[in-house]
Structures are given as C-alpha cells and as structure tokens.
Design a protein around this motif. Structure first.
Motif, PDB file in Angstrom:
ATOM      1  N   ARG A 138       0.831  -1.210   0.000  1.00  0.00           N
ATOM      2  CA  ARG A 138       0.000   0.000   0.000  1.00  0.00           C
ATOM      3  C   ARG A 138       0.869   1.267   0.000  1.00  0.00           C
ATOM      4  NH1 ARG A 138      -4.985   2.172   1.800  1.00  0.00           N
ATOM      5  NH2 ARG A 138      -4.626   4.401   1.753  1.00  0.00           N
ATOM      6  N   ASN A 144       0.272   2.371  14.028  1.00  0.00           N
ATOM      7  CA  ASN A 144      -0.420   1.109  13.719  1.00  0.00           C
ATOM      8  C   ASN A 144      -0.169   0.611  12.299  1.00  0.00           C
ATOM      9  OD1 ASN A 144      -1.992   3.392  13.013  1.00  0.00           O
ATOM     10  ND2 ASN A 144      -3.789   2.096  12.784  1.00  0.00           N
ATOM     11  N   LEU A 145      -0.144   1.536  11.333  1.00  0.00           N
ATOM     12  CA  LEU A 145       0.162   1.176   9.937  1.00  0.00           C
ATOM     13  C   LEU A 145       1.279   2.134   9.517  1.00  0.00           C
ATOM     14  CD1 LEU A 145      -3.551   0.982   8.668  1.00  0.00           C
ATOM     15  CD2 LEU A 145      -2.060  -0.971   9.104  1.00  0.00           C
ATOM     16  N   TYR A 185       2.444   2.751   5.648  1.00  0.00           N
ATOM     17  CA  TYR A 185       1.175   2.877   4.916  1.00  0.00           C
ATOM     18  C   TYR A 185       0.565   4.267   5.126  1.00  0.00           C
ATOM     19  CZ  TYR A 185      -3.792   0.903   4.523  1.00  0.00           C
ATOM     20  OH  TYR A 185      -5.107   0.597   4.254  1.00  0.00           O
ATOM     21  N   LEU A 186       0.468   4.685   6.414  1.00  0.00           N
ATOM     22  CA  LEU A 186      -0.198   5.966   6.681  1.00  0.00           C
ATOM     23  C   LEU A 186       0.750   7.155   6.510  1.00  0.00           C
ATOM     24  CD1 LEU A 186      -2.521   4.980   9.663  1.00  0.00           C
ATOM     25  CD2 LEU A 186      -3.154   5.398   7.289  1.00  0.00           C
ATOM     26  N   TRP A 201       0.655   7.828   2.875  1.00  0.00           N
ATOM     27  CA  TRP A 201      -0.697   8.254   2.475  1.00  0.00           C
ATOM     28  C   TRP A 201      -0.833   9.770   2.604  1.00  0.00           C
ATOM     29  CZ3 TRP A 201      -4.705   7.294  -0.247  1.00  0.00           C
ATOM     30  CH2 TRP A 201      -6.013   7.537   0.152  1.00  0.00           C
ATOM     31  N   THR A 203      -3.028  11.777  11.732  1.00  0.00           N
ATOM     32  CA  THR A 203      -3.872  10.589  11.951  1.00  0.00           C
ATOM     33  C   THR A 203      -3.595  10.017  13.324  1.00  0.00           C
ATOM     34  OG1 THR A 203      -4.007   9.970   9.625  1.00  0.00           O
ATOM     35  CG2 THR A 203      -4.344   8.202  11.207  1.00  0.00           C
ATOM     36  N   ILE A 259      -6.453  -1.047  13.910  1.00  0.00           N
ATOM     37  CA  ILE A 259      -6.718  -0.250  12.707  1.00  0.00           C
ATOM     38  C   ILE A 259      -7.945   0.572  13.047  1.00  0.00           C
ATOM     39  CG2 ILE A 259      -7.302  -0.273  10.251  1.00  0.00           C
ATOM     40  CD1 ILE A 259      -5.918  -2.945   9.961  1.00  0.00           C
ATOM     41  N   CYS A 260      -7.909   1.853  12.722  1.00  0.00           N
ATOM     42  CA  CYS A 260      -9.013   2.721  13.144  1.00  0.00           C
ATOM     43  C   CYS A 260     -10.330   2.274  12.510  1.00  0.00           C
ATOM     44  CB  CYS A 260      -8.714   4.161  12.799  1.00  0.00           C
ATOM     45  SG  CYS A 260      -8.565   4.440  11.039  1.00  0.00           S
ATOM     46  N   LEU A 261     -10.273   1.433  11.458  1.00  0.00           N
ATOM     47  CA  LEU A 261     -11.469   1.001  10.741  1.00  0.00           C
ATOM     48  C   LEU A 261     -12.031  -0.316  11.267  1.00  0.00           C
ATOM     49  CD1 LEU A 261      -9.808   1.715   7.313  1.00  0.00           C
ATOM     50  CD2 LEU A 261     -11.564   3.123   8.376  1.00  0.00           C
ATOM     51  N   LEU A 301     -12.598  -2.987   4.424  1.00  0.00           N
ATOM     52  CA  LEU A 301     -11.273  -2.495   4.037  1.00  0.00           C
ATOM     53  C   LEU A 301     -10.984  -2.695   2.547  1.00  0.00           C
ATOM     54  CD1 LEU A 301      -8.994  -0.917   5.396  1.00  0.00           C
ATOM     55  CD2 LEU A 301      -7.840  -3.039   5.902  1.00  0.00           C
ATOM     56  N   ARG A 343     -10.386  -0.909  -0.526  1.00  0.00           N
ATOM     57  CA  ARG A 343      -9.992   0.478  -0.726  1.00  0.00           C
ATOM     58  C   ARG A 343      -9.792   0.802  -2.201  1.00  0.00           C
ATOM     59  NH1 ARG A 343      -9.952   4.280   0.801  1.00  0.00           N
ATOM     60  NH2 ARG A 343      -8.147   5.138   1.849  1.00  0.00           N
ATOM     61  N   PHE A 396     -11.864   9.704   2.017  1.00  0.00           N
ATOM     62  CA  PHE A 396     -11.669   8.846   3.178  1.00  0.00           C
ATOM     63  C   PHE A 396     -11.559   9.725   4.423  1.00  0.00           C
ATOM     64  CE2 PHE A 396      -9.025   6.877   6.354  1.00  0.00           C
ATOM     65  CZ  PHE A 396      -9.579   5.612   6.457  1.00  0.00           C
TER      66      PHE A 396
HETATM   67  O1  LIG Z   1      -6.493   4.563   4.299  1.00  0.00           O
HETATM   68  C1  LIG Z   1      -6.663   3.413   4.698  1.00  0.00           C
HETATM   69  O2  LIG Z   1      -6.844   2.475   3.931  1.00  0.00           O
HETATM   70  C2  LIG Z   1      -6.609   3.078   6.126  1.00  0.00           C
HETATM   71  C3  LIG Z   1      -6.506   4.003   7.070  1.00  0.00           C
HETATM   72  C4  LIG Z   1      -6.362   3.596   8.440  1.00  0.00           C
HETATM   73  C5  LIG Z   1      -6.193   4.471   9.448  1.00  0.00           C
HETATM   74  O3  LIG Z   1      -6.255   5.782   9.233  1.00  0.00           O
HETATM   75  C6  LIG Z   1      -5.871   4.043  10.839  1.00  0.00           C
HETATM   76  O4  LIG Z   1      -5.898   2.859  11.146  1.00  0.00           O
HETATM   77  O5  LIG Z   1      -5.552   4.927  11.658  1.00  0.00           O
END
Ligand SMILES: O=C(O)/C=C/C=C(\O)C(=O)O
Ligand code: NAI
Length: 480
Positions: free
Chosen positions: A105, A150-151, A154-155, A158, A225, A281-283, A442, A444, A450
């Motif tokens: 990702r 946490n990610l 990835y984040l 992003w 985030t 994961i915040c989701l 999830l 995406r 988002f």
């Molecule tokens: O953008 C995504 O696919 C996931 C985002 C996840 C978060 O923002 C998080 O776990 O804090």
C-alpha cells in the motif's frame, strides 16, 4: 545498535539535543535501536530546508514531480522484503501482513498520487458574454504530516505522497514507537531523486517534536492521523494561526449483520475486521450487531474461527495475531477487558495475555477477545480500545440497530451485511460514518474520499480531496 537520525535538507543529522529514544521490538520486548528525540531546533531546521526547496519543487511540471514519486513506488516494491521485516520488527505485526498489506500500500500511495497530480485539472466557469472564471490551485506551502504507529509506512506515505504531488514541501514526523520504515524511506527518497529539502523526516515524541512542528509558523497545513484527544490538541494549537487541518481520528465502528446475509462470508470477513493487525486499525469493527434469528449461528461460527487465530512470533508463517505495539498499550487494552467483566459482560473467547515461548517470551501478546451481554452505552462499547477486543449484541429491528450504530461520539466507518440491496442503500444513508462498506471490509479505492464524521475527524483524504487539501484555490475572473 541501529541509530535512526533525522533526514533534513537531504542529509542525515543527529538531533540538536543529542538525546535519543529507545526503539523496542514489541514481539521480544528488546530494544533494537535508538531514534532521534528531536525538539524545536530540529523542527526549525527542517522547516527552513523545506522553505528553501519550495520554489524549485512547486515550479516543476506535475509530470516531473510525479515521475519521482512513481520511482519511489518502484524502489519500495524493490525493497519489499527489507521494509516488511523492518515494519514487523518495529510494530510487532505479522511479517505476512506487512508483506501483503502495509508495504504494497505504501508503494501504491506513491504510484497513485504520482499520476493523480497530472489529472488534477484547472476548473473554468464561463458566464456567456460576460466573464471567464478559471480556478488555479497553488501548493499551500510547507506542510506537516504526522502519522501513527499502527500502519506506519502505509499511513506515513498516504499523507506525504499527495502533499509532494501537489507541489508542497514536507516536514514529516512518524510515530516515535515505529520510526524504522520512515527512516528507510529517507534513503529511498534520495535515490528516487527528490531534491534536498523537499521531504524532511524528523523523529521524536508527540509532546516534543510533534508539538513543535504543529506550532511552527512556517507550517501552512497539518495532516494528522490517530487519537481524538491528540487531534483536539493539535486543532487548538493550529487554529489561531489559521493553518489548514486534516484530522483522521479515532473510531468505534459498528459491524451490522442482517439475517439475510451470506453468513459464511460475513463470519470470515468479520474475523478480519475485528482482529486484523491485532485490532489496531481505526477502521476495525469492534461492535458487532447481529439480527436475532442468526445470532447463535453467527456466534458459534465466529468463535470457532477466533479459536483458530494463532497468536505467535510475527516472523512465523502460521501466525495470525502478532504483538500489541507496546507494553503501555497492552495494559490499556487489558484495563478495558477488566472493565467489560465489571460491567457484567460474558467472556466468550480470549481475555488474557499470552506468553509466546522462545525469543518472544517477553513480548506483548494478547488473545483475541470476544464479549457479549454488554449494553450499547457502556464504556467498552463507547470508547476506542484499539486492540483485539470485540462485543457481540443481538438486535431485533433496523431502527434499533441504526440507533445503536450511531450512538457513539465517533463516526469513522461502518460495515453492513445483507443481500437486500434496497435495505443496504437505506441503512447506509442513515449511518453516521464517513466510510460505509456493504458486504466487504477495508476494500480500498484510493480515488474515494476517506475520513470520519463527528469526533472521528475533520476533512477527507484520498484522491482529489487530498490534492485539494494540499492546495489553495485561486479564482481568476476575466471580463469578456
Ligand atoms: O487509508 C486506509 O486504507 C486506512 C486508514 C487507516 C487508518 O487511518 C488508521 O488505522 O488509523
Ligand atoms: N505507548 C503506547 O502504547 C501508546 C498508545 N497510544 C494509543 O493510541 C491512542 C491514540 O494516541 P495518540 O497519541 O493520538 O496516537 P499516537 O501515539 O499514534 O500518535 C500519533 C502521532 O501523533 C504524534 N503526537 C502525539 N502528540 C502530539 C502533539 N501534541 N502534537 C503533535 N503530534 C503529536 C505522535 O508522536 C505520533 O506521531 C491512545 O488512546 C492509545 O490507545 C498512544 C500513545 C502511546
């Protein structure tokens, strides 16, 4: 020992204070490195480097900027294994997850925004015979990207990728708990040909480096985030300076299963949405509401699969649940499990710390945990636990479950399971959540907006929304 320095103006620099923070592998409890504990002087140096680089970077055509971001994506793909191992060591997540989710990702983030910048067209509005308005979007300037543990990569990417694509220069701060892949990204950004100062990575604590970054007058926009309390603090600091803010905050997401759903698929995906990345994961859907006719069937199938989730060494291929990110966070999750017992919840699975034999004896492991019998308004069902803990609650009517789903201060995401498309659309419209998944989780598409409603945040990331955030619109009106 591994030493992670700041990356400022294209150079690796020690922190001005000379102080470092330990970097711990959560799976072993061992310190494996140290990271710069930066403060205002380091932040100031990074903002100055970014400010100096800005005129050259914003003047490049979008396709030139994009080319370097696409190159960065290719370098991440090339170094997939190294980055995945670093992510797993730093965060405790299963190596297999880092290989298949986190690092791919991160590469997609750069590939996507590297090309998206070229599709970000100028808008025009014609008033026939009177005037032509065209709207140009200028990079907002030097921006701050602050990301969580946490990610990690990835984040981090992003946020950085759209900022760079939009022509901004960046001062980015990864979490002090997981700085390793951000450090490796510094090296890759140089190799990809990002000019010195375009991307600066400063390490350190939230109250130290993070706060100094948010306060710095040279920062025009902040993308952050994680926790809602930290987001509120950042908003309070940034507001008097009128900085743009994008805040992706906490969640307490509902997962709604109607009796007509594909039960097997709903169970399998609910295992993922409950426990992926140890529920960090915040989701993640931590409140599972099941329509009463299928409640017992769902419970039995779900618990059977929970028992099969192997908690273990993140490097083992069979491991499904790695370590919790830190001892402090493990204690916090355990305190919520205690709270669930006190509130009269029935423990259906898990609930205890796990001691993984061998090199992981001192790691921070927890069983995936399931409770039932807790009121929708109790603290366990209201507050973000951010760990592998979910609650099951039966419901009787659509009206009841929508009220429960919306009955928290959060509004990040929601998942619903039904074969009735009319109901899916009807319920989705009523849910107070920035992201709604129907019969999936999830899934995406990086073009989509988002972000969260209510206390889950301000603004939207993703696609053109992110490019809009990192730019200022300027309208030019020409009389015809
Ligand atoms: O953008 C995504 O696919 C996931 C985002 C996840 C978060 O923002 C998080 O776990 O804090
Ligand atoms: N040691 C642990 O286990 C910790 C666990 N947590 C968990 O994460 C949840 C959210 O906490 P957060 O601090 O929001 O997440 P977080 O610790 O992931 O912080 C996200 C990012 O914000 C930075 N930050 C923190 N305070 C800041 C500030 N005042 N200004 C600018 N940047 C700042 C951090 O350094 C990090 O880069 C907590 O409820 C807790 O569950 C948070 C912190 C430490």
């Amino acid at each position: 020992m591994l030493q992670l320095h700041n990356f400022i103006g294209g150079e690796f620099l020690p922190p001005a204070s000379g102080s470092y923070l330990p970097v711990v592998n959560p799976a072993t409890g061992q310190v494996f490195g140290q990271v710069a504990d930066s403060g205002p002087a380091d932040i100031d140096r990074a903002v100055q480097a970014a400010t100096a680089a800005l005129p050259g970077w914003r003047a490049l055509p979008p396709e030139e900027r994009g080319r370097r971001l696409v190159k960065l994506a290719e370098l991440i793909d090339r170094d997939l294994e190294t980055l995945a191992r670093a992510e797993s060591e730093d965060n405790g997540k299963p190596l297999a997850l880092a290989r298949t989710l986190d690092i791919p990702r991160a590469a997609s983030n750069f590939a996507f925004f590297g090309t998206a910048a070229q599709h970000f067209a100028t808008e025009a509005h014609v008033q026939e015979g009177l005037a032509l308005n065209y709207t140009v979007r200028h990079p907002v300037g030097v921006v701050a990207c602050i990301s969580p543990w946490n990610l990690p990569l990835y984040l981090f990417t992003w946020k950085i990728a759209p900022a760079l694509a939009a022509g901004c220069c960046v001062v980015a701060k990864p979490s002090e708990l997981t700085p390793y892949t951000a450090y490796l990204l510094s090296e890759l950004s140089r190799e990809a040909g990002l000019p010195p100062g375009v991307l600066n990575i400063v390490h350190g604590s939230g109250p130290g480096a993070g706060q100094a970054l948010v306060e710095h007058p040279g920062i025009r926009a902040i993308s952050f985030t994680r926790g809602t309390a930290t987001g509120a603090r950042i908003a309070r600091t940034a507001a008097p300076q009128f900085k743009k803010l994008s805040l992706e905050l906490g969640g307490k997401n509902p997962n709604l299963l109607f009796a007509d759903c594909d039960l097997a698929e709903a169970v399998q995906t609910s295992i993922r949405s409950s426990f992926a990345n140890q529920g960090q994961i915040c989701l993640c859907g931590s409140r599972i509401f099941v329509e009463r006719p299928i409640y017992e069937a769902f419970k039995a199938a779900f618990l059977a699969q929970v028992r099969e989730l192997t908690v273990g060494d993140p490097l083992e291929a069979t491991t499904r649940q790695g370590a919790i990110v830190s001892e402090a966070h493990l204690r916090k999750i355990l305190s919520y499990i205690e709270l669930a017992h006190q509130a009269g919840g029935q423990l259906l699975a898990g609930g205890r710390q796990v001691q993984v034999p061998g090199r992981c004896t001192n790691g921070y492991f927890l069983e995936p945990t399931v409770f039932e019998g807790l009121a929708p308004d109790c603290r366990v069902n209201q507050e973000e636990i951010f760990g592998p803990v979910v609650t099951l609650t039966p419901f009787d009517t659509e009206e009841e479950v929508v009220a429960w789903a919306n009955g928290t201060d959060y509004g990040l995401s929601a998942t619903l399971w039904t074969r009735d498309l009319t109901r899916a659309h009807r319920v989705a419209q009523q849910l107070q959540a920035g992201v709604v998944w129907v019969n999936t989780w999830l899934h995406r598409d990086l073009r989509t907006p988002f972000g969260g409603m209510k206390n889950s945040g301000v603004g939207r990331e993703g696609g053109l929304e992110a490019l809009r955030f990192f730019t200022e619109a300027q309208n030019v009106c020409v009389k015809l």
